[in-house]
Motif scaffolding. Structure first.
Motif, PDB file in Angstrom:
ATOM      1  N   UNK A  61     -35.778  33.926   2.059  1.00  0.00           N
ATOM      2  CA  UNK A  61     -35.278  35.083   2.793  1.00  0.00           C
ATOM      3  C   UNK A  61     -33.905  34.778   3.351  1.00  0.00           C
ATOM      4  N   UNK A  62     -33.229  35.789   3.854  1.00  0.00           N
ATOM      5  CA  UNK A  62     -31.886  35.608   4.398  1.00  0.00           C
ATOM      6  C   UNK A  62     -31.934  34.717   5.643  1.00  0.00           C
ATOM      7  N   UNK A  63     -30.819  34.095   5.939  1.00  0.00           N
ATOM      8  CA  UNK A  63     -30.753  33.275   7.148  1.00  0.00           C
ATOM      9  C   UNK A  63     -30.699  34.176   8.380  1.00  0.00           C
ATOM     10  N   UNK A  64     -31.546  33.888   9.323  1.00  0.00           N
ATOM     11  CA  UNK A  64     -31.574  34.613  10.596  1.00  0.00           C
ATOM     12  C   UNK A  64     -31.583  33.577  11.718  1.00  0.00           C
ATOM     13  N   UNK A  65     -31.120  33.934  12.909  1.00  0.00           N
ATOM     14  CA  UNK A  65     -31.041  32.949  14.005  1.00  0.00           C
ATOM     15  C   UNK A  65     -32.390  32.308  14.306  1.00  0.00           C
ATOM     16  N   UNK A  66     -32.383  30.984  14.399  1.00  0.00           N
ATOM     17  CA  UNK A  66     -33.611  30.242  14.708  1.00  0.00           C
ATOM     18  C   UNK A  66     -33.970  30.343  16.181  1.00  0.00           C
ATOM     19  N   UNK A  67     -32.956  30.560  17.020  1.00  0.00           N
ATOM     20  CA  UNK A  67     -33.187  30.569  18.468  1.00  0.00           C
ATOM     21  C   UNK A  67     -32.746  31.893  19.072  1.00  0.00           C
ATOM     22  N   UNK A  68     -33.457  32.274  20.120  1.00  0.00           N
ATOM     23  CA  UNK A  68     -33.122  33.475  20.883  1.00  0.00           C
ATOM     24  C   UNK A  68     -33.303  33.139  22.358  1.00  0.00           C
ATOM     25  N   UNK A  69     -32.215  33.291  23.121  1.00  0.00           N
ATOM     26  CA  UNK A  69     -32.227  32.938  24.549  1.00  0.00           C
ATOM     27  C   UNK A  69     -32.668  31.490  24.780  1.00  0.00           C
ATOM     28  N   UNK A  70     -32.206  30.609  23.875  1.00  0.00           N
ATOM     29  CA  UNK A  70     -32.475  29.183  24.031  1.00  0.00           C
ATOM     30  C   UNK A  70     -33.852  28.741  23.566  1.00  0.00           C
ATOM     31  N   UNK A  71     -34.656  29.658  23.018  1.00  0.00           N
ATOM     32  CA  UNK A  71     -36.002  29.316  22.557  1.00  0.00           C
ATOM     33  C   UNK A  71     -36.155  29.662  21.095  1.00  0.00           C
ATOM     34  N   UNK A  72     -37.085  28.968  20.441  1.00  0.00           N
ATOM     35  CA  UNK A  72     -37.385  29.279  19.049  1.00  0.00           C
ATOM     36  C   UNK A  72     -37.790  30.750  18.936  1.00  0.00           C
ATOM     37  N   UNK A  73     -37.151  31.462  18.006  1.00  0.00           N
ATOM     38  CA  UNK A  73     -37.388  32.899  17.859  1.00  0.00           C
ATOM     39  C   UNK A  73     -38.734  33.178  17.200  1.00  0.00           C
ATOM     40  N   UNK A  74     -39.580  33.956  17.872  1.00  0.00           N
ATOM     41  CA  UNK A  74     -40.877  34.335  17.305  1.00  0.00           C
ATOM     42  C   UNK A  74     -40.678  35.282  16.129  1.00  0.00           C
ATOM     43  N   UNK A  75     -39.716  36.189  16.237  1.00  0.00           N
ATOM     44  CA  UNK A  75     -39.468  37.135  15.141  1.00  0.00           C
ATOM     45  C   UNK A  75     -38.996  36.410  13.892  1.00  0.00           C
ATOM     46  N   UNK A  76     -38.173  35.359  14.068  1.00  0.00           N
ATOM     47  CA  UNK A  76     -37.729  34.568  12.913  1.00  0.00           C
ATOM     48  C   UNK A  76     -38.907  33.851  12.278  1.00  0.00           C
ATOM     49  N   UNK A  77     -39.778  33.286  13.105  1.00  0.00           N
ATOM     50  CA  UNK A  77     -40.945  32.559  12.590  1.00  0.00           C
ATOM     51  C   UNK A  77     -41.854  33.487  11.792  1.00  0.00           C
ATOM     52  N   UNK A  78     -42.067  34.691  12.294  1.00  0.00           N
ATOM     53  CA  UNK A  78     -42.904  35.673  11.589  1.00  0.00           C
ATOM     54  C   UNK A  78     -42.232  36.124  10.294  1.00  0.00           C
ATOM     55  N   UNK A  79     -40.920  36.299  10.345  1.00  0.00           N
ATOM     56  CA  UNK A  79     -40.169  36.704   9.153  1.00  0.00           C
ATOM     57  C   UNK A  79     -40.289  35.650   8.055  1.00  0.00           C
TER      58      UNK A  79
END
Length: 379
Positions: A61-79
C-alpha cells in the motif's frame, strides 16, 4: 527455504531497530541460499515490488505516516493490516515471520497462515502490559487485550531477549512456545571504521524523545564537570525533544561540553563518534533490544543503562561486565561515569569484555540460530 517477513516500515527508507533487524537478517539469509520476501508499505518511488540486496520487497500500500501526535498511528496499522492480506496470500512460503508491532498485521498474517497452511512466527520486541494505560489512558484496556491475544496467534514466538521472554511468560505464554533469538551487530564491519577526529568521554545515540531521558544525562554531566571540567559529550539523534535539550544545555552552561550532532545518515559516521568516545550512556526507561548497545560494545564502549520494568536494555547489559545497570538518577549516572573515566584499569577491562560480548552477537551467529528455529517450526 522461502521466507516472508511482515513489517510496515522498510529499511533503509525508514530507519529503526525492528526494520534494521529484518534487513540485516534478510540479506544474510539470501546469502545462505534462501529466498526472502519483505511485505511492507511502499516507501520508495517506482514499482510496488523491487529487489534490494537480493531481498524481494513488496509495497502492499502507499506510504502513510507511521506516527500521529507522537504515537504509533492506529489508522496506519489498520490500513497496513487490510492491504497486506491479498498480496501475502498470492504465493506460498515455508514460513512467515511477522513482527509484533503494529499488532493488527499479526491478525492478517494469521488469516493467510490458516488459509495457506503456512507456519507463522511472531518476533516480539516489547511487552507493554499495564503501560498501555499510561500510553492510551482508559483506552489502554484495548491495547492490553490486543497485545495478550496476539500471543495466541503464531505457532512460535521469537522474543529478542530473555527479558522479553520472561515478560511474555507473565502474559501466559508457555516456555515451550518460545525461542529467543537476540539482535545482532555487524561486528567485523565496525572494526574497520576509523575514529572521529574529535574525542569525547560520553556518547548517546538514539531518538530525542521524552522516555529516552537525555535531560537526565545532561544534568549528570553538570556533576561530572565538577571533577572533569573539560568533559565532552556527543549527542547523536533527532526528535521532538531536540530544541528543549539544546535549551537545557544552555541553561546548565554546557555549551562547551556537549555537542549535538543531530541525525547522522551513515552508520559509519555514528560508529566513528562511538570509537572516539569512552562510555555509552542510554538513560531510556523503555526499550526492546537497542542495537546501539551492541554497536557501542563493538566499539569497545561499556554501556550504562537504566533499571526499569519496561527497559529491555537490562537483558543485554551484564552488570559489571559490558556495562552497568543503574537507577534513573543523574547522581548515580555521574558517579558511575566518573569511576570509569578515572579508573583506566576498570575501563580497559570493560572495554575488552564489551568487544567479546559484541563479537558473540555478530549477525552471522544470529542468522544461524534463526535458521535452526525456522527449521523446527511445525515439527
Amino acid at each position: 527455504m522461502k521466507i516472508a517477513f511482515i513489517y510496515d516500515a522498510v529499511y533503509p527508507w525508514i530507519k529503526g531497530g525492528a526494520q534494521k533487524r529484518i534487513y540485516e537478517i534478510a540479506k544474510r539469509l539470501v546469502n545462505n541460499g534462501h529466498e526472502v520476501h519483505w511485505f511492507g508499505l511502499n516507501w520508495w518511488n517506482g514499482n510496488t515490488t523491487i529487489e534490494h540486496d537480493g531481498v524481494y520487497i513488496h509495497g502492499v500500500g502507499k506510504s502513510v505516516p507511521l506516527y500521529k501526535n507522537g504515537r504509533r498511528s492506529i489508522s496506519e496499522a489498520l490500513y497496513f493490516a487490510r492491504k497486506l492480506i491479498l498480496p501475502l496470500s498470492k504465493d506460498n512460503y515455508d514460513i512467515i515471520d511477522c513482527q509484533e508491532f503494529p499488532y493488527f498485521s499479526c491478525f492478517s498474517t494469521k488469516l493467510v497462515s490458516i488459509a495457506k497452511h503456512i507456519p507463522m512466527v511472531i518476533t516480539w520486541y516489547e511487552v507493554w502490559g499495564d503501560y498501555w494505560f499510561e500510553y492510551l489512558g482508559r483506552k489502554g484496556i484495548f491495547g492490553k487485550f490486543v497485545e495478550k491475544y496476539s500471543t495466541k496467534l503464531p505457532h512460535l514466538i521469537i522474543p529478542i531477549s530473555e527479558k522479553i521472554k520472561s515478560d511474555l511468560e507473565v502474559l501466559g505464554v508457555p516456555k515451550e512456545k518460545m525461542r529467543v533469538v537476540p539482535n545482532g551487530v555487524d561486528f567485523y564491519r565496525i572494526q574497520n571504521v576509523k575514529p572521529h577526529g574529535e574525542e569525547f568521554d560520553i556518547v548517546y545515540v538514539g531518538r530525542l524523545i521524552s522516555h529516552k531521558n537525555v535531560d537526565v544525562l545532561l544534568k549528570a554531566v553538570t556533576f561530572i564537570r565538577e571533577e572533569i571540567k573539560d568533559v565532552r559529550v556527543a549527542i547523536i539523534g533527532d526528535g521532538p525533544e531536540r530544541d528543549n535539550l539544546i535549551k537545557l544545555s544552555k541553561e546548565l552552561n554546557l555549551q562547551q561540553n556537549v555537542k549535538f550532532f543531530g541525525f547522522l545518515e551513515k552508520d559509519e559516521d555514528v560508529y566513528a563518534v562511538m570509537k572516539a568516545s569512552k562510555v555509552f550512556v542510554l538513560p531510556s526507561t523503555r526499550e526492546g533490544f537497542p542495537n546501539t548497545i551492541l554497536e557501542a560494545n563493538s566499539c569497545g564502549l561499556p554501556a550504562i543503562v537504566i533499571d526499569h520494568p519496561l527497559n529491555g536494555s537490562t537483558g543485554i547489559v551484564k552488570n559489571g561486565y559490558n556495562g552497568f545497570i543503574l537507577p534513573l538518577s543523574e547522581k548515580e549516572i555521574s558517579t558511575r561515569v566518573l569511576t570509569l573515566l578515572q579508573d583506566s584499569n576498570l575501563l580497559n577491562t570493560l572495554k575488552r569484555n564489551s568487544i567479546e560480548f559484541a563479537k558473540s552477537h555478530d549477525w552471522s551467529v544470529i542468522v544461524k540460530k534463526l535458521e535452526n528455529v525456522y527449521k523446527g517450526v511445525g515439527k
